[in-house]
Write a protein that holds these residues in place. Structure first.
Motif, PDB file in Angstrom:
ATOM      1  N   ASP A 135       0.542  -1.279   0.183  1.00 36.54           N
ATOM      2  CA  ASP A 135       0.040  -0.154   0.028  1.00 36.54           C
ATOM      3  C   ASP A 135       0.559   0.961  -0.774  1.00 36.54           C
ATOM      4  OD1 ASP A 135       1.192  -0.365   2.368  1.00 36.54           O
ATOM      5  OD2 ASP A 135      -0.321  -0.723   3.371  1.00 36.54           O
ATOM      6  N   GLY A 136       2.405   1.087  -0.083  1.00 37.08           N
ATOM      7  CA  GLY A 136       2.777   2.141   0.195  1.00 37.08           C
ATOM      8  C   GLY A 136       3.406   2.991   0.680  1.00 37.08           C
ATOM      9  N   ARG A 137       3.228   2.115   1.876  1.00 38.79           N
ATOM     10  CA  ARG A 137       3.643   2.759   3.478  1.00 38.79           C
ATOM     11  C   ARG A 137       4.748   1.537   3.462  1.00 38.79           C
ATOM     12  NH1 ARG A 137      -1.571   2.037   7.431  1.00 38.79           N
ATOM     13  NH2 ARG A 137      -1.189   0.153   6.177  1.00 38.79           N
ATOM     14  N   VAL A 138       5.038   2.735   5.666  1.00 43.57           N
ATOM     15  CA  VAL A 138       6.974   1.959   5.348  1.00 43.57           C
ATOM     16  C   VAL A 138       6.604   1.058   6.334  1.00 43.57           C
ATOM     17  CG1 VAL A 138       7.776   3.702   4.272  1.00 43.57           C
ATOM     18  CG2 VAL A 138       7.118   4.756   6.484  1.00 43.57           C
ATOM     19  N   GLU A 139       7.081   0.406   7.313  1.00 45.38           N
ATOM     20  CA  GLU A 139       6.911  -0.859   8.300  1.00 45.38           C
ATOM     21  C   GLU A 139       7.995  -0.994   9.084  1.00 45.38           C
ATOM     22  OE1 GLU A 139       3.852  -3.654   7.867  1.00 45.38           O
ATOM     23  OE2 GLU A 139       5.932  -4.563   6.700  1.00 45.38           O
ATOM     24  N   LEU A 140       8.143  -1.136  10.407  1.00 48.38           N
ATOM     25  CA  LEU A 140       9.566  -1.844  10.869  1.00 48.38           C
ATOM     26  C   LEU A 140       9.982  -2.992   9.889  1.00 48.38           C
ATOM     27  CD1 LEU A 140       9.130  -1.293  14.748  1.00 48.38           C
ATOM     28  CD2 LEU A 140      10.895   0.035  12.805  1.00 48.38           C
ATOM     29  N   ASP A 141      11.651  -3.018  10.222  1.00 48.57           N
ATOM     30  CA  ASP A 141      12.204  -4.601   9.228  1.00 48.57           C
ATOM     31  C   ASP A 141      12.451  -5.393  10.440  1.00 48.57           C
ATOM     32  OD1 ASP A 141      13.586  -6.472   8.583  1.00 48.57           O
ATOM     33  OD2 ASP A 141      14.376  -5.221   7.085  1.00 48.57           O
ATOM     34  N   ILE A 142      11.059  -5.730  10.885  1.00 48.26           N
ATOM     35  CA  ILE A 142      11.603  -6.893  12.354  1.00 48.26           C
ATOM     36  C   ILE A 142      12.953  -7.525  12.686  1.00 48.26           C
ATOM     37  CG2 ILE A 142      10.361  -8.080  13.918  1.00 48.26           C
ATOM     38  CD1 ILE A 142       9.458  -5.956  14.090  1.00 48.26           C
ATOM     39  N   ASN A 143      12.877  -8.451  11.478  1.00 51.86           N
ATOM     40  CA  ASN A 143      13.708  -9.331  10.862  1.00 51.86           C
ATOM     41  C   ASN A 143      15.279  -8.600  11.207  1.00 51.86           C
ATOM     42  OD1 ASN A 143      15.300 -11.832  10.223  1.00 51.86           O
ATOM     43  ND2 ASN A 143      16.023 -11.233   8.735  1.00 51.86           N
ATOM     44  N   SER A 144      15.447  -7.219  10.130  1.00 56.38           N
ATOM     45  CA  SER A 144      16.812  -6.809  10.910  1.00 56.38           C
ATOM     46  C   SER A 144      16.847  -5.622  11.934  1.00 56.38           C
ATOM     47  CB  SER A 144      16.730  -5.837  10.132  1.00 56.38           C
ATOM     48  OG  SER A 144      16.597  -6.400   8.187  1.00 56.38           O
ATOM     49  N   LEU A 145      16.493  -6.090  12.417  1.00 59.27           N
ATOM     50  CA  LEU A 145      16.134  -4.980  14.202  1.00 59.27           C
ATOM     51  C   LEU A 145      16.286  -5.455  15.242  1.00 59.27           C
ATOM     52  CD1 LEU A 145      15.454  -2.561  15.746  1.00 59.27           C
ATOM     53  CD2 LEU A 145      13.292  -2.686  15.898  1.00 59.27           C
ATOM     54  N   TYR A 146      15.351  -6.860  15.145  1.00 57.45           N
ATOM     55  CA  TYR A 146      15.715  -8.129  16.044  1.00 57.45           C
ATOM     56  C   TYR A 146      17.328  -8.875  15.810  1.00 57.45           C
ATOM     57  CZ  TYR A 146      11.387  -8.511  17.016  1.00 57.45           C
ATOM     58  OH  TYR A 146       9.367  -8.375  17.721  1.00 57.45           O
ATOM     59  N   THR A 147      18.660  -8.805  14.298  1.00 62.90           N
ATOM     60  CA  THR A 147      19.339  -9.283  14.489  1.00 62.90           C
ATOM     61  C   THR A 147      19.779  -8.187  14.948  1.00 62.90           C
ATOM     62  OG1 THR A 147      18.412 -10.333  13.013  1.00 62.90           O
ATOM     63  CG2 THR A 147      21.208  -9.426  12.547  1.00 62.90           C
ATOM     64  N   PHE A 148      20.107  -6.943  14.336  1.00 64.07           N
ATOM     65  CA  PHE A 148      20.579  -5.800  15.765  1.00 64.07           C
ATOM     66  C   PHE A 148      20.897  -5.628  16.646  1.00 64.07           C
ATOM     67  CE2 PHE A 148      20.591  -1.723  17.864  1.00 64.07           C
ATOM     68  CZ  PHE A 148      21.491  -1.024  17.616  1.00 64.07           C
ATOM     69  N   PHE A 149      19.610  -5.973  17.214  1.00 67.92           N
ATOM     70  CA  PHE A 149      19.824  -6.096  19.377  1.00 67.92           C
ATOM     71  C   PHE A 149      20.334  -7.081  19.242  1.00 67.92           C
ATOM     72  CE2 PHE A 149      15.132  -4.075  19.494  1.00 67.92           C
ATOM     73  CZ  PHE A 149      16.110  -2.411  19.287  1.00 67.92           C
ATOM     74  N   ALA A 150      20.765  -8.534  19.006  1.00 59.07           N
ATOM     75  CA  ALA A 150      21.389  -9.442  19.645  1.00 59.07           C
ATOM     76  C   ALA A 150      23.218  -9.585  19.130  1.00 59.07           C
ATOM     77  CB  ALA A 150      21.153 -10.402  18.545  1.00 59.07           C
ATOM     78  N   VAL A 151      23.388  -8.169  18.019  1.00 56.33           N
ATOM     79  CA  VAL A 151      24.676  -8.419  18.496  1.00 56.33           C
ATOM     80  C   VAL A 151      25.404  -7.093  19.048  1.00 56.33           C
ATOM     81  CG1 VAL A 151      26.147  -7.260  16.060  1.00 56.33           C
ATOM     82  CG2 VAL A 151      25.301  -9.010  15.503  1.00 56.33           C
ATOM     83  N   TYR A 152      23.876  -5.702  19.176  1.00 56.30           N
ATOM     84  CA  TYR A 152      24.547  -5.192  19.854  1.00 56.30           C
ATOM     85  C   TYR A 152      24.422  -5.268  21.935  1.00 56.30           C
ATOM     86  CZ  TYR A 152      23.769  -0.364  22.938  1.00 56.30           C
ATOM     87  OH  TYR A 152      24.156   0.456  23.824  1.00 56.30           O
ATOM     88  N   LEU A 153      23.730  -6.178  21.896  1.00 54.97           N
ATOM     89  CA  LEU A 153      23.623  -7.036  22.869  1.00 54.97           C
ATOM     90  C   LEU A 153      24.706  -7.356  23.502  1.00 54.97           C
ATOM     91  CD1 LEU A 153      19.638  -6.945  23.475  1.00 54.97           C
ATOM     92  CD2 LEU A 153      21.625  -4.899  24.492  1.00 54.97           C
ATOM     93  N   LEU A 154      25.561  -8.491  22.274  1.00 53.67           N
ATOM     94  CA  LEU A 154      26.183  -9.092  23.052  1.00 53.67           C
ATOM     95  C   LEU A 154      27.718  -8.001  23.174  1.00 53.67           C
ATOM     96  CD1 LEU A 154      27.679 -11.614  22.785  1.00 53.67           C
ATOM     97  CD2 LEU A 154      28.707 -11.488  20.281  1.00 53.67           C
ATOM     98  N   ALA A 155      27.586  -7.135  22.200  1.00 55.07           N
ATOM     99  CA  ALA A 155      29.011  -6.507  22.792  1.00 55.07           C
ATOM    100  C   ALA A 155      28.595  -5.783  23.966  1.00 55.07           C
ATOM    101  CB  ALA A 155      28.885  -5.057  21.754  1.00 55.07           C
TER     102      ALA A 155
END
Length: 552
Positions: free
Chosen positions: A219-239
């Motif tokens: 529909d042309g709207r934008v939304e969160l990229d859940i997969n990429s966001l969760y992967t980012f949290f995994a790497v960041y919180l590991l550090a």
């Protein structure tokens, strides 16, 4: 036989031996046990300037790392951003979404006593490693569940791990600050707790700035990229977890003598059996280094403190109040995305996800400010907890205006009654543009309760066993969040089913209108009122803290 080196003394014998040695030392210097000695310390007892500076640097570096940990621990508070996507793309019902939220609450709260025990006995640096083992697999598995549209039971397990990682990383920061900076325990708790409350603010901004994509609906709207966001949290919180495993340690305060140190960490309940045992075991050691206490004695003291804490009836009244206030707050935060879509007119052009992100930020900011303000008020208006010399005690009390921390807690809880009343009355349904007032007041009350409650625990039962004691009470919000989350979901799903039976429903299990949530928020109003009554009873009731001479 008795002199045989093969016969080792039992742990009880070590405690008795240590007790006798310390009793003799304290008896030999009884004036030190009562008031600080005016004579300068022996050179062998004094810390060298070099070591003093080193310890101070280590304490502040540990405090800085603790703030980083707390600023990074609150990713679970973004849950309301995910709920519309869970509904729309993987077709979870509101009941299933609340079950996932409850999984996170169970991981956060039911594991607190275990994590608190690890933190008290092995140090926050070890617990930081535990947070890695919870966060990394939790977020990676959640990303896999979302991408492959697995059942809510799989996502339930993923958020159970994420909840455990949240509380373990949060406890490392809070305990490090509380035990390294005991002179101002209100601020020592308020600052890391405020950092935790602020974490969803910066995380939501990062999510909306860097982790968005075009909607799968086309529909042309934008939304969160859940997969990429969760992967980012995994790497960041590991550090962050690895950083905490290096720097999060507890160091003795070189500016505190043994009398002040004992006064800062001892429970205020004079009738406590462990209050006598602390003196008897010589916990008021003639050194300010906790390493001077033999491990067997330290374990015995911590175990005795826990037994006394659990056997105190006022603890259960106080904990019940936390249950009844934290539950509605957690339920509101978890269901805010669905609530906004329910209140927002169907013709509105504003995306519900954008509105939810704004209100997540509002809650983060207001709860952070409330944590800081309540911490400052606790320190500067609350009754003093440090032991004062007998000659100065009456003068100090006469000169200082004090307000009980319980009254501060009740005041902030009363603020939470306002938004729940506005929602249950239907006022916000008619004026949806004022939803920011609701989120602001919930943020203020929620943040202050979670600052003042552990502060009161540290004042009444001591800071030495704080992680374990607060961990016991912190289990209860999981039950509260479950009860009120299920109440919200039950009312919401029931009304959604009724609406979607006709031709005017929104479909996909969505609900619109006051009847979707009115009953659940009326229950929250009653819950907070009962909590205020329970806290008053713990404070001023029969056998309460006031009757026992506890200045809280």
């Amino acid at each position: 036989m008795s002199s045989s080196p093969l016969l080792k003394p039992s742990e009880d014998a070590k405690v008795v031996e240590y007790r006798g040695i310390r009793s003799a030392n304290i008896s030999a210097g009884s004036s030190r046990a009562a008031t600080p000695s005016p004579s300068p310390p022996h050179p062998n007892e004094a810390l060298s300037m070099k070591r003093r500076k080193r310890v101070q640097w280590l304490r502040y570096s540990a405090g800085a790392c603790a703030l980083v940990s707390c600023l990074s621990a609150g990713s679970i508070l973004l849950f309301s951003l995910y709920t519309p996507l869970f509904q729309r793309h993987i077709h979870y019902s509101q009941m299933q979404i609340n079950a996932i939220a409850i999984a996170a609450e169970l991981g956060m709260y039911l594991l607190v006593p275990i994590f608190g025990w690890i933190c008290d006995n092995y140090g926050p640096d070890r617990l930081s490693l535990v947070s890695i083992l919870m966060f990394v697999p939790g977020y990676l598995f959640a990303a896999y569940c979302y991408t492959n549209k697995l059942s809510y039971a799989a996502m339930f397990f993923a958020f159970l791990l994420i909840g455990g990682g949240t509380v373990s990383m949060y406890l490392t920061g809070m305990t490090t600050c509380a035990k390294n900076f005991t002179k101002r325990r209100g601020l020592a708790l308020a600052i890391p707790i405020s950092a935790f409350g602020l974490s969803p603010f910066w995380m939501s901004q990062v999510a909306n700035a860097f982790f968005i994509k075009e909607s799968q609906d086309g529909d042309g709207r934008v939304e969160l990229d859940i997969n990429s966001l969760y992967t980012f949290f995994a790497v960041y919180l590991l550090a962050v977890g690895l950083l905490g495993s290096v720097f999060l340690k507890v160091y003795p305060d070189p500016d505190l003598d043994e009398v002040t140190l004992r006064g800062e960490t001892a429970p205020l309940l004079a009738s406590s059996p462990t209050a006598a045992e602390h003196v008897e075991y010589g916990a008021a050691v003639l050194s300010n280094d906790p390493q001077d206490i033999p491990p067997v004695v330290k374990r015995r003291l911590l175990n005795d403190d826990t037994r006394n804490f659990l056997s105190d009836p006022t603890m259960w009244w106080f904990a019940a109040g936390v249950f009844l206030t934290a539950g509605p707050g957690e339920s509101f935060i978890n269901n805010m995305g669905a609530l906004i879509k329910t209140i927002q007119p169907a013709s509105s052009t504003t995306a519900a996800s954008d509105e939810t992100a704004v209100n997540v930020s509002i809650i983060a900011i207001t709860s952070t400010l409330a944590r800081l303000v309540s911490g400052v008020l606790s320190d500067y208006l609350g009754p003093p907890v440090e032991p004062a010399p007998a000659s100065d005690e009456q003068d100090a009390r006469a000169k200082r205006f004090t307000v009980s921390r319980i009254l501060l807690l009740i005041l902030f809880t009363a603020l939470m009654l306002i938004p729940y009343s506005l929602l249950s009355s239907g006022y916000i349904q008619v004026h949806p543009q004022l939803f920011y007032v609701v989120s602001s007041l919930v943020g203020v009350g929620y943040g202050a309760v979670f600052t003042l409650a552990p502060t009161i625990v540290s004042v009444v039962w001591g800071v030495e066993n704080l992680a374990t004691n607060w961990g016991v009470i912190a289990m209860l919000p999981a039950g509260g969040a479950s009860v009120f989350g299920l109440l919200f979901a039950l009312i919401y799903d029931s009304e959604a089913e009724r609406q979607n039976n006709g031709d005017h429903g929104l479909g996909n299990g969505l609900c619109f209108g006051l009847k979707c949530y009115q009953g659940s928020f009326a229950g929250m109003v009653a819950s907070c009122m009962i909590a205020i009554g329970l806290w008053m009873w713990a404070w001023r009731g029969r056998g309460g803290w006031l009757a026992r001479g506890v200045s809280v």
